[in-house]
Design an enzyme around this catalytic site. Sequence first.
Site, PDB file in Angstrom:
ATOM      1  N   SER A   1      -3.603 102.866  83.421  1.00  0.00           N
ATOM      2  CA  SER A   1      -2.627 102.980  82.329  1.00  0.00           C
ATOM      3  C   SER A   1      -2.970 102.007  81.218  1.00  0.00           C
ATOM      4  O   SER A   1      -3.844 101.150  81.356  1.00  0.00           O
ATOM      5  CB  SER A   1      -1.206 102.682  82.840  1.00  0.00           C
ATOM      6  OG  SER A   1      -1.113 101.331  83.272  1.00  0.00           O
TER       7      SER A   1
ATOM      8  N   ILE B   1      -3.914  99.577  78.286  1.00  0.00           N
ATOM      9  CA  ILE B   1      -5.169  99.116  77.704  1.00  0.00           C
ATOM     10  C   ILE B   1      -6.351  99.473  78.599  1.00  0.00           C
ATOM     11  O   ILE B   1      -7.422  99.824  78.124  1.00  0.00           O
ATOM     12  CB  ILE B   1      -5.108  97.593  77.457  1.00  0.00           C
ATOM     13  CG1 ILE B   1      -4.061  97.285  76.387  1.00  0.00           C
ATOM     14  CG2 ILE B   1      -6.475  97.060  77.037  1.00  0.00           C
ATOM     15  CD1 ILE B   1      -3.769  95.795  76.224  1.00  0.00           C
TER      16      ILE B   1
ATOM     17  N   ASP C   1      -7.894 100.969  90.109  1.00  0.00           N
ATOM     18  CA  ASP C   1      -6.501 100.601  89.923  1.00  0.00           C
ATOM     19  C   ASP C   1      -5.832 100.550  91.291  1.00  0.00           C
ATOM     20  O   ASP C   1      -6.278 101.213  92.234  1.00  0.00           O
ATOM     21  CB  ASP C   1      -5.789 101.621  89.027  1.00  0.00           C
ATOM     22  CG  ASP C   1      -4.543 101.063  88.362  1.00  0.00           C
ATOM     23  OD1 ASP C   1      -4.600 100.767  87.158  1.00  0.00           O
ATOM     24  OD2 ASP C   1      -3.511 100.913  89.044  1.00  0.00           O
TER      25      ASP C   1
ATOM     26  N   TYR D   1       3.532  82.756  82.180  1.00  0.00           N
ATOM     27  CA  TYR D   1       2.612  83.742  81.611  1.00  0.00           C
ATOM     28  C   TYR D   1       1.661  83.065  80.629  1.00  0.00           C
ATOM     29  O   TYR D   1       0.437  83.267  80.681  1.00  0.00           O
ATOM     30  CB  TYR D   1       3.414  84.838  80.903  1.00  0.00           C
ATOM     31  CG  TYR D   1       2.571  85.910  80.268  1.00  0.00           C
ATOM     32  CD1 TYR D   1       2.006  86.921  81.038  1.00  0.00           C
ATOM     33  CD2 TYR D   1       2.357  85.936  78.897  1.00  0.00           C
ATOM     34  CE1 TYR D   1       1.241  87.921  80.461  1.00  0.00           C
ATOM     35  CE2 TYR D   1       1.605  86.936  78.306  1.00  0.00           C
ATOM     36  CZ  TYR D   1       1.043  87.919  79.090  1.00  0.00           C
ATOM     37  OH  TYR D   1       0.284  88.905  78.505  1.00  0.00           O
TER      38      TYR D   1
END
Length: 257
Positions: free
Chosen positions: A22, A24, A43, A152
Amino acid sequence: MNDYRELFRLDGRRAIVLGAGSGIGRESAYALAAHGATVVCADVNLPAARETASAIDAEAREVNVLDTEGVQELAAGLGVIDVVVLTAAMNVRKRLLDYSRAEFDKVVALNLGATFDVVRAFGAGMVERGRGSIIGFSSIRGSVVEPGQSVYAATKAGLVQLLRTAAAEFGPSGVRVNAIAPGVVETPLTAQIKSDPEWYQAYADKGALGRWAQPSEMAGAVVYLASDASSFVTGAVLAVDGGWTAVDGRFDPPGGA
């Protein structure tokens, strides 16, 4: 004279995109294939990887990048890989005093720990062969922050330094390692912001271009760093952020002053 028409071509090269199911990652796989690369779409969501792969006649593989042994087995089983693109990431948007240690560990494990494993697993073969390009995804949060982005941001800054170190260590063998730092991109990772119209518009207004990016707008940077067009680029962080970091903290004075 060099034939600059071939500068971005990837014919004869084999690439793997980790996170190709999915966003990018999917667009990166499409772009690499369009420029001639043979692509492996990997993935944790195998049906999503297969969907990407089916559009470009590519191979699909299931991999959980949190599984160190699984990543090593994938790298060993695939053999020669010339380009590695890693897009997998997560974010828990909470202020520090509301963060749990379990949430901290979860974000660090995927955003930084998985990068460590991928760079080692695929970098070893590249160093041995004397060629290759590794591309990781940092973020504007690797250099500028806001409340609720602590862990993050820390992982995205750490990822840059990890990739820079890999660039320094792998460079003598002819292997390049770089990072792309997107701004706000419309992906599942930013769903929380997108769901609030006021928040969404505030983020759009923050950059110089006044809008969000589409995942496809990251693909050009991926192709550039994968190709000979960037043959002397390593240890770099390429900002693809619509001018966000260039105008960070901007203020438009009244009256056009």
